[in-house]
Design an enzyme around this catalytic site. Structure first.
Site: not given
Length: 741
Positions: A444, A539, A567
């Site tokens: 993702y 990522d 995050k």
């Protein structure tokens, strides 16, 4: 089992013997020889292997096992569906043993549970290998009950309760058959053959299902299970008392501080072993909550979460689906949270939960961390949350990132991880002059048009790309997880399409390590990117600072060309995204309208790099370094994962638990391991396995634990040993509700 059979009159003092399979091992537990079962203690039970030999290191009182151990061993060797064996000398069945008369198919219930007939096993002296061989010869059938000539009976079951049920049913059938024989000799009628075969089909289906569970079961590492649980408290104390030389200081941005602080992953998972257990999990039927337990869970939500339900039901009228983010959805309905602090959440109804969601991963310090909040509040009092012009904390955040991730010489703040991935891909295309991008299937990377491709399920290509034009994904390809050979082939194929601009990976593996990457995978991808002139994009939205202050790049010792952060960058505050890399590559984002400062790839946003978020990011990063929160959180993850392994072992479940530092995986259904290499299985099992995961997530919540979709748990610095042990007690109560336990 012995006490139940004594109460029902099937055992008389020491008559008969009983055994139970030890799940996951070629061993079984059996009653001792010539022992009064009414006085038997757990430590008196004997443990044997499938050759009938006593396992010396199994503990216990050292009593000799029943002389019929060979008989029991023969059953377990031949019948993987059998989990329990009962051998008794009950009166009515014994009468038929003396007559040596088999019992035909008298009722469909009898056939459904015992088999076509209750056959006679040829006589041999008790306790001899001859009797065990005679038993073994008969076990090829689907029967679950046998009469041993001039001896007694043998009943088996898929679990202890079923074995006891089969004993009771056999005695009932024996009594009825004896009465029928003495009343009308020769005129006993059986059920129609068609009915008998229908009932037998159901029996065989159940046996096949249970056999699959046994054959696919891969045991956990018993040595690891026996070790003392790691202590997050001990790690936190070492950090607190560490000499000044071991703490972050005003060092140059060379990564020295990150290396000194270390990493959250104390031991990298044995990927081959994890994937073997995952394959076993998906290769057998699902094991979920008992129906009565599920009803209790749903009743808890109805009784205890009324305010959450009322609020989220209202939200459905104004918010699509009732929630703004998938993380917020819980089965059977979302929970409305009022307070978050440290390791706990409190919902609108006042229910308190241990928080292993941690907002999806950013709050490594724990939720609502006071020291950061206070410093952010000071900045906001002066400038407000946004000015539209440059603010000092934009620079301080970039400097903090460079200090611990020196390969990020320049950093561009954006609004989210999705935006950062879009920017990274755009930069790679400009820098290389190529347009193809390869991602790992199942990973993702946000919801941008080009990345909603092969999403969550490897090999699905555009299956989730609703509303996205074909042209938007024309430059995207996927490679099967961790298949370096296929990645090379994709790179070769792309040469004919203009070449590959970038390969983007989650360094721990797709979905934050749900398919854990082999230890050397990232290094091998780096080599391929260098060979084919493609940029490597890490990522690190989840792993950045969670794996350690040096990120996954520092842990693996692999330097990517571009790094996507999110995050943790803002410590849970908004603006959780950005992209960084070498000054040469990042120059494409040069500001200004004249285009002189680089290629000026257009990215940005009014609220990107706002003072609130940049200050929060700077303070959070420095506080994580000061407390070494990633390593403390990783120790909590170690304790949680090892504790879950113990519970899985204790209950004989096929579940898989492992961790990569503070990212803990608890796979109960294996739905995330399904892929298009077996499309029939994917289409058939995706929904029930997903539903099982949701149900278990609900059960965890009903026992005071919040997880990510019932299968992933993030730990934080706030998770002390006491918190983890409390959570393990709650998981223990949930696992006790699983079907077949």
């Amino acid at each position: 089992m012995c006490r139940t059979l004594l109460e029902r009159g099937y055992l008389k003092a020491t008559e008969g013997n009983i055994s139970v399979r030890v799940p996951g091992y070629d061993r079984f537990a059996v009653t001792p020889s010539n022992y009064d079962y009414a006085k038997m203690r757990p430590e008196d039970i004997c443990i044997l292997d499938f050759d009938g030999s006593v396992v010396a290191d199994a503990g216990g009182a050292g009593l000799p096992p029943t002389v019929e151990s060979g008989l029991h061993a023969a059953v377990y060797r031949e019948r993987p569906d059998v989990h329990a064996v009962v051998h008794t000398h009950q009166p009515y069945a014994s009468a038929l043993a003396f007559l040596r008369r088999p019992i035909p198919a008298l009722t469909d219930e009898q056939v459904r549970f015992l088999g076509r007939e209750v056959a006679i096993i040829d006589y041999a002296p008790a306790g001899t290998s001859f009797l065990a061989k005679n038993v073994e010869k008969r076990l090829g059938s689907s029967a679950n009950a046998f009469i041993i000539a001039n001896h007694g009976i043998l009943a088996v079951g898929t679990d202890p309760d079923r074995a006891i049920f089969n004993i009771a049913l056999l005695e009932k059938v024996c009594l009825a058959y004896l009465l029928a024989l003495t009343t009308e000799t020769g005129k006993v009628y059986t059920i129609p053959t068609a009915i008998r075969e229908i009932a037998l089909t159901k029996l065989k289906s159940d046996q096949k299902r249970i056999a699959a569970q046994v054959e696919q079961f891969v045991p956990v590492d018993r040595a690891a299970v026996r070790e003392p649980l790691p202590s997050a408290d001990a790690v936190a104390e070492r950090v607190r008392t560490a000499p000044a030389a071991d703490r972050p200081g005003p060092s140059a941005a060379d990564g020295a501080d990150a290396a000194r602080l270390g990493y959250a992953i104390s031991e990298y998972p044995d990927v081959e072993a994890v994937m073997r257990r995952m394959k076993a999990l998906t290769g057998q039927p699902i094991r979920g909550l008992r129906h009565d337990a599920l009803l209790d869970v749903l009743a808890w939500f109805d009784a205890k979460c009324g305010a959450s339900k009322e609020l989220t039901d209202r939200a459905k009228a104004r918010i699509p689906g009732g929630v703004q983010h998938n993380l917020a959805f819980n089965y059977p309905f979302p929970l409305a949270i009022d307070r978050a602090e440290g390791a706990h959440l409190t919902d609108r109804d006042g229910n308190v939960y241990i928080d292993f969601l941690q907002a999806g991963g950013p709050t490594i310090l724990g939720s609502n961390y006071g020291p950061v909040n206070e410093k952010v509040a000071e900045v906001i009092r002066e400038s407000g949350p946004v000015t539209g012009l440059f603010h000092e904390y934009e620079l301080k955040l970039a400097e903090s990132i460079n200090r611990y991730l020196p390969h990020i010489e320049m950093y561009r703040s954006l609004g989210s991880g999705t935006e950062a991935v879009m920017a990274a891909v755009r930069a790679a295309r400009v820098k290389t002059g190529k347009h193809m991008v390869i991602k790992v299937g199942g990973a993702y990377h946000g919801w941008s048009d080009s990345m909603v491709y092969g999403l969550r399920v490897p090999g699905t290509f555009r299956m989730n790309a609703k509303g996205i034009p074909f042209g938007a994904t024309a430059g995207t390809r996927e490679s099967f997880p961790h298949d370096v050979g296929q990645l090379r082939r994709k790179l070769i194929e792309n040469r004919a399409r203009g070449g590959t601009a970038a390969v983007i990976v989650e360094p721990l593996g797709p979905e934050s390590g749900t398919r854990p990457a082999p230890r050397d995978y990232n290094a091998r991808v780096r080599e391929l990117c260098d060979e084919f002139g493609a940029l490597l994009i890490f990522d690190e939205v989840v792993t950045g600072f969670r794996v350690g202050m040096g990120g996954a790049a520092g842990y693996f010792g692999v330097t990517p060309d571009l790094t996507v952060l999110g995050k943790a960058v803002a410590g849970g505050y908004p603006m959780a995204g950005g992209v960084g890399g070498s000054a040469e590559i990042m120059s494409v984002f040069g500001s200004g309208l004249d285009g002189k400062n680089g290629a000026h790839v257009l990215v940005g946003g009014t609220l990107s790099a706002n003072p609130l978020s940049c200050a929060a990011g700077h303070f959070a990063i420095e506080e994580m370094a000061r407390t070494n929160a990633p390593v403390v959180a990783g120790a909590a993850g170690d304790r949680l994962a090892r504790g879950l392994q113990r519970l899985i072992e204790h209950y004989g479940l096929p579940y898989v638990a492992y961790n990569q530092g503070s990212i803990v995986h608890l796979q109960s259904s294996g739905v995330m391991l399904l892929d298009m290499r077996n499309p029939v299985k994917l289409l058939k099992e995706n929904k029930p396995r997903k539903h099982l995961m949701e149900q278990l997530g609900a059960a965890y919540a009903a026992h005071g634990i919040i997880t990510l979709a019932g299968s992933r748990l993030y730990t934080s610095m706030a998770d002390t040993d006491e918190v983890i042990d409390d959570a393990l007690e709650r998981f223990d109560r949930v696992f006790a509700l699983i079907e077949g336990v």
